[in-house]
Design a protein around this motif. Structure first.
Motif, mmCIF file in Angstrom:
data_model
loop_
_atom_site.group_PDB
_atom_site.id
_atom_site.type_symbol
_atom_site.label_atom_id
_atom_site.label_comp_id
_atom_site.label_asym_id
_atom_site.label_seq_id
_atom_site.Cartn_x
_atom_site.Cartn_y
_atom_site.Cartn_z
ATOM 1 N N LEU A 125 95.773 35.548 -33.595
ATOM 2 C CA LEU A 125 96.969 36.151 -33.002
ATOM 3 C C LEU A 125 98.023 36.338 -34.088
ATOM 4 C CD1 LEU A 125 97.172 34.044 -29.706
ATOM 5 C CD2 LEU A 125 96.195 36.331 -30.018
ATOM 6 N N ASP A 126 97.685 37.110 -35.113
ATOM 7 C CA ASP A 126 98.532 37.175 -36.297
ATOM 8 C C ASP A 126 99.902 37.786 -36.048
ATOM 9 O OD1 ASP A 126 96.654 35.935 -37.859
ATOM 10 O OD2 ASP A 126 95.777 37.780 -38.622
ATOM 11 N N VAL A 127 100.012 38.700 -35.113
ATOM 12 C CA VAL A 127 101.318 39.324 -34.873
ATOM 13 C C VAL A 127 102.171 38.484 -33.928
ATOM 14 C CG1 VAL A 127 100.464 41.646 -35.314
ATOM 15 C CG2 VAL A 127 100.423 40.741 -32.979
ATOM 16 N N TYR A 128 101.607 37.393 -33.438
ATOM 17 C CA TYR A 128 102.334 36.484 -32.552
ATOM 18 C C TYR A 128 102.737 35.223 -33.324
ATOM 19 C CZ TYR A 128 100.574 39.209 -28.568
ATOM 20 O OH TYR A 128 100.274 40.203 -27.671
ATOM 21 N N LYS A 129 103.822 34.598 -32.889
ATOM 22 C CA LYS A 129 104.257 33.322 -33.437
ATOM 23 C C LYS A 129 104.560 32.380 -32.277
ATOM 24 C CE LYS A 129 104.292 34.837 -37.722
ATOM 25 N NZ LYS A 129 103.276 34.384 -38.695
ATOM 26 N N GLY A 185 106.135 40.431 -26.393
ATOM 27 C CA GLY A 185 104.863 40.160 -25.728
ATOM 28 C C GLY A 185 104.561 38.683 -25.828
ATOM 29 N N ALA A 186 103.718 38.173 -24.946
ATOM 30 C CA ALA A 186 103.449 36.733 -24.916
ATOM 31 C C ALA A 186 101.988 36.461 -24.596
ATOM 32 C CB ALA A 186 104.344 36.064 -23.878
ATOM 33 N N ARG A 187 101.477 35.372 -25.175
ATOM 34 C CA ARG A 187 100.131 34.888 -24.867
ATOM 35 C C ARG A 187 100.163 33.363 -24.787
ATOM 36 N NH1 ARG A 187 95.446 38.367 -26.010
ATOM 37 N NH2 ARG A 187 96.193 40.452 -26.570
ATOM 38 N N LEU A 188 99.262 32.824 -23.990
ATOM 39 C CA LEU A 188 99.191 31.386 -23.781
ATOM 40 C C LEU A 188 97.966 30.840 -24.501
ATOM 41 C CD1 LEU A 188 100.898 29.389 -22.108
ATOM 42 C CD2 LEU A 188 99.292 29.729 -20.223
#
Length: 259
Positions: A125-129, A185-188
């Motif tokens: 998930l490189d574009v997420y932090k 955007g969000a991910r769990l």
């Protein structure tokens, strides 16, 4: 390759191109830096970042997770099953429910000399932090970015609970967020302990309590904005007030309990 092994359609070609489309090949892989390892005399697990070029020369980034005798027990598996098997099922179930989470690229398990081993390969998930990262940048973010992050996190947890699930280990580090021109955007992540919310509101409150208690950087007003967005409300009404009181009671009880 066993019929029970899983390989995603969009990962099949790049894995085959590098000779990494089987359990044995991924198990033997040693050409990348090991990021994390947990080991004792009887069991171990490791995480490796895997970067593979596709046929167009573009990098595809993964996390390769392997484990030996890292087991979780349940009524369905009283003798234990690899925790990655539980995580893989959760990832697939979340995809079915439409809840953003990591994307599985490969999963397989086997038993060798009495040892239960498993491999789980997921897209990076490189574009997420993680939300913890955004909290470190909190003071430097403008109001709109903070608002977008709050609303994205609220929408994610609301989708989780609306689907009748609870995370069961919900902390800021488990919510991954990205900012772009259209908002956030969000991910769990870390889905091993997720389960149905059998206790209804009590389970939902438990998730929210863990998240809000650990969100030290957010102001009371920002926490309230998150909660109202989660509830789908524009202001505090009787239902929202009651839920906030329950969360506050849980937080105070946790703070007063001995370590």
């Amino acid at each position: 390759m066993s019929r029970s092994d899983f390989i995603a359609v969009n990962a099949r070609d790049v894995l085959a191109r590098h000779g990494l489309d089987s359990f044995d090949d991924l198990w033997r892989y040693r050409e990348a830096e090991q990021m994390a390892v947990s080991r004792d005399q009887k069991r171990w697990k490791s995480v490796i970042r895997l970067v593979l070029e596709d046929v167009n020369g573009l990098p595809q980034n993964f996390y390769l997770k392997r484990q030996d005798q890292q087991l979780a027990r349940s009524l369905m598996h009283p003798l234990g099953e690899p925790t990655f098997a539980r995580e893989f099922r959760a990832i697939q179930h979340f995809a079915h429910l439409g809840i953003p989470a990591p994307e599985a690229a490969f999963f397989a398990q086997r038993r060798i000399n009495g040892h239960k081993q498993a491999i789980l390969l997921t897209r990076a998930l490189d574009v997420y932090k993680p939300l913890t990262y955004w909290y470190e940048q909190w003071r430097d973010l403008d109001w709109r970015d903070r608002q977008d992050l709050i609303l994205a996190a609220a929408a994610l947890i609301r989708a989780l609970h609306n689907a009748g699930r609870m995370h069961n280990n919900l902390y800021p580090k488990h919510i991954f967020l990205k900012l772009d021109g259209d908002g956030a955007g969000a991910r769990l992540i870390d889905l091993v302990e997720t389960r149905p919310a059998w206790l209804g509101q009590q389970d939902r409150i438990r998730d929210l309590k863990s998240l809000l208690r650990e969100s030290y950087v957010a102001t009371p007003g920002q926490k309230l904005r998150f909660f109202l967005a989660y509830m789908g409300k524009s202001r505090v009404d009787t239902e929202a007030r009651r839920s906030l009181e329950l969360i506050g009671t849980r937080v105070r009880r946790k703070a007063q309990s001995p370590c």
